[in-house]
Design an enzyme around this catalytic site. Structure first.
Site, PDB file in Angstrom:
ATOM      1  N   GLY A 256      -6.789   5.460   5.237  1.00 29.51           N
ATOM      2  CA  GLY A 256      -6.322   6.399   4.233  1.00 29.51           C
ATOM      3  C   GLY A 256      -6.714   7.832   4.542  1.00 29.51           C
TER       4      GLY A 256
ATOM      5  N   SER B 264      -6.656  -2.103   1.413  1.00 33.01           N
ATOM      6  CA  SER B 264      -6.913  -1.482   0.102  1.00 33.01           C
ATOM      7  C   SER B 264      -7.436  -2.475  -0.922  1.00 33.01           C
ATOM      8  CB  SER B 264      -5.641  -0.801  -0.429  1.00 33.01           C
ATOM      9  OG  SER B 264      -5.273   0.269   0.394  1.00 33.01           O
TER      10      SER B 264
ATOM     11  N   ASP C 257     -15.429  -1.233   8.803  1.00 32.55           N
ATOM     12  CA  ASP C 257     -16.132  -1.496   7.554  1.00 32.55           C
ATOM     13  C   ASP C 257     -17.233  -2.528   7.786  1.00 32.55           C
ATOM     14  OD1 ASP C 257     -14.392   0.251   6.321  1.00 32.55           O
ATOM     15  OD2 ASP C 257     -13.068  -1.335   5.568  1.00 32.55           O
TER      16      ASP C 257
ATOM     17  N   ARG D 154     -11.239   3.043  11.499  1.00 27.77           N
ATOM     18  CA  ARG D 154     -12.418   2.984  10.630  1.00 27.77           C
ATOM     19  C   ARG D 154     -12.915   1.553  10.552  1.00 27.77           C
ATOM     20  NH1 ARG D 154     -10.669   3.329   5.431  1.00 27.77           N
ATOM     21  NH2 ARG D 154     -11.561   1.271   4.967  1.00 27.77           N
TER      22      ARG D 154
ATOM     23  N   TYR E  32      -9.220   4.569  -5.209  1.00 27.03           N
ATOM     24  CA  TYR E  32      -8.190   5.615  -5.231  1.00 27.03           C
ATOM     25  C   TYR E  32      -8.010   6.342  -6.563  1.00 27.03           C
ATOM     26  CZ  TYR E  32      -6.959   3.219  -0.945  1.00 27.03           C
ATOM     27  OH  TYR E  32      -7.002   2.649   0.294  1.00 27.03           O
TER      28      TYR E  32
ATOM     29  N   GLU F  43       0.818  -1.220   0.000  1.00 32.15           N
ATOM     30  CA  GLU F  43       0.000   0.000   0.000  1.00 32.15           C
ATOM     31  C   GLU F  43       0.852   1.271   0.000  1.00 32.15           C
ATOM     32  OE1 GLU F  43      -3.742  -0.334   2.491  1.00 32.15           O
ATOM     33  OE2 GLU F  43      -2.573  -1.972   3.355  1.00 32.15           O
TER      34      GLU F  43
ATOM     35  N   GLU G  72     -14.024  -5.528   8.902  1.00 31.32           N
ATOM     36  CA  GLU G  72     -12.654  -5.320   9.369  1.00 31.32           C
ATOM     37  C   GLU G  72     -12.529  -3.966  10.045  1.00 31.32           C
ATOM     38  OE1 GLU G  72      -9.816  -4.029   5.943  1.00 31.32           O
ATOM     39  OE2 GLU G  72     -11.191  -5.509   5.080  1.00 31.32           O
TER      40      GLU G  72
ATOM     41  N   ASN H 253      -9.709  -0.792  10.442  1.00 34.35           N
ATOM     42  CA  ASN H 253      -8.485  -0.154   9.959  1.00 34.35           C
ATOM     43  C   ASN H 253      -7.963   0.781  11.045  1.00 34.35           C
ATOM     44  OD1 ASN H 253      -8.633  -0.776   6.803  1.00 34.35           O
ATOM     45  ND2 ASN H 253     -10.686  -0.312   7.537  1.00 34.35           N
TER      46      ASN H 253
END
Length: 322
Positions: free
Chosen positions: A276, A146, A257, A255, A216, A18, A270, A272
């Site tokens: 990002g 990602s 998900d 974060r 992205y 990443e 998951e 994070n």
């Protein structure tokens, strides 16, 4: 207040898969901090080593790294040894959250909803996973982010190629029950009982394919923030985010998900711990919906920087350790 942070390093780049995303995140964070008067410097951990980091004499660092060697607890452990305050979760929580299999085991033990799964250690496990989880299912490398190496398997003949692709990243591969529904994400800021979820975001990707390109590069993905949910369901998902964050021992920011199925049941996918911070990223979007600018978000995260491992009363100071 910006002067109170001292000399700040923005750790970015790194050497994970990443890296390119991290370069964008770090540049954005650095520019935002500089814009409000923070004495901030970029530091690429993929090109500069720990000795250089010690010699840089930073007072605190903002971790804008994603993936291995930046988000997985390894760097956090080194920063603890240096007694250098850093943003985000500590070594244990970072390591747990980076491992999607261990994350699911913790959440299941805490009674939190997450899709059924199987661990694939070799090609001989594929048939059993399809039988137990059904088709379609999701294949993931458990230590990447990602959406790298992620595939949806709809037919038996697709399973081997999907497994081999994920196995390029990890020795063990995660097979996960596919939840059909709406894709949601929630950012969390804070620590312990003070951790608070930001507004829920819904992700609407072309054909439901929220891959690297649609994350992205492309502008085709739609982001709805706040998500179009009734107040009770939105509150339930935000509370679940905070519980999932706390269950892993996370702090600072993160974060969660989700998938929301046809019966409006949320399923955790998951967590994070260093999400990002690019122009397409979701944490800044949630912060904006809560009335916080990108620069204010960066400052708030930086203000939470700390060492998480308690040093003994007669332990070394940061200066003595370095």
């Amino acid at each position: 207040m910006s002067e109170d942070f001292g000399r700040v390093g923005v750790l970015y780049g790194g050497c994970s898969a990443e890296r390119e995303v991290s370069l964008m995140s770090g540049q954005g964070v650095h520019a935002a901090l500089k814009s409000v008067g923070v004495d901030a410097y970029l530091f690429d951990t993929g090109k500069q080593d720990l000795a250089e980091l010690m010699n840089a004499r930073f007072d605190r660092v903002f971790i804008a790294l994603h993936g291995r060697y930046g988000e997985d607890g390894t760097l956090q452990g080194a920063l603890e040894l240096m007694r250098l305050p850093y943003t985000g979760s500590g070594p244990l929580a970072s390591s747990l959250a980076m491992d999607k299999i261990m994350t699911k085991k913790v959440w299941i033990a805490q009674g939190l909803p997450t899709p059924k799964f199987a661990i694939l250690t070799g090609e001989s496990d594929l048939a059993g996973a399809m039988e137990n989880l059904g088709l379609p299912l999701i294949i993931k490398p458990p230590h990447e982010g990602s959406t790298l190496g992620v595939a949806k398997v709809g037919r038996r003949e697709e399973m081997l190629a999907a497994y081999r692709q994920a196995a390029r990243y990890d020795a063990d591969v995660l097979a996960e029950q596919f939840i059909r529904g709406r894709e949601l994400t929630v950012a969390i800021l804070g620590k312990g009982r003070n951790a608070r979820a930001l507004p829920v975001i819904e992700i609407v990707a072309p054909a439901g394919n929220y891959d690297y390109e649609h994350k992205y590069v492309s502008n085709d993905t739609q982001y709805i923030c706040p998500a179009r949910l009734d107040a009770a369901l939105s509150g339930e998902i935000m509370a679940l985010s905070e519980q999932a964050f706390a269950a892993l021992g996370c702090e600072g920011w993160g974060r969660a998900d989700f998938m929301l199925d046809a019966d409006n049941r949320p399923w955790l996918l998951e967590m994070n711990t260093s999400p990002g911070m690019t122009s397409h990223s979701l944490v800044p979007m949630g912060a904006k919906a809560a009335g916080m600018s990108y620069a204010q978000l960066c400052v708030a995260i930086l203000a939470s920087a700390s060492c998480k491992v308690q040093a003994p009363p007669d332990g070394p100071t940061k200066q003595e350790a370095t």
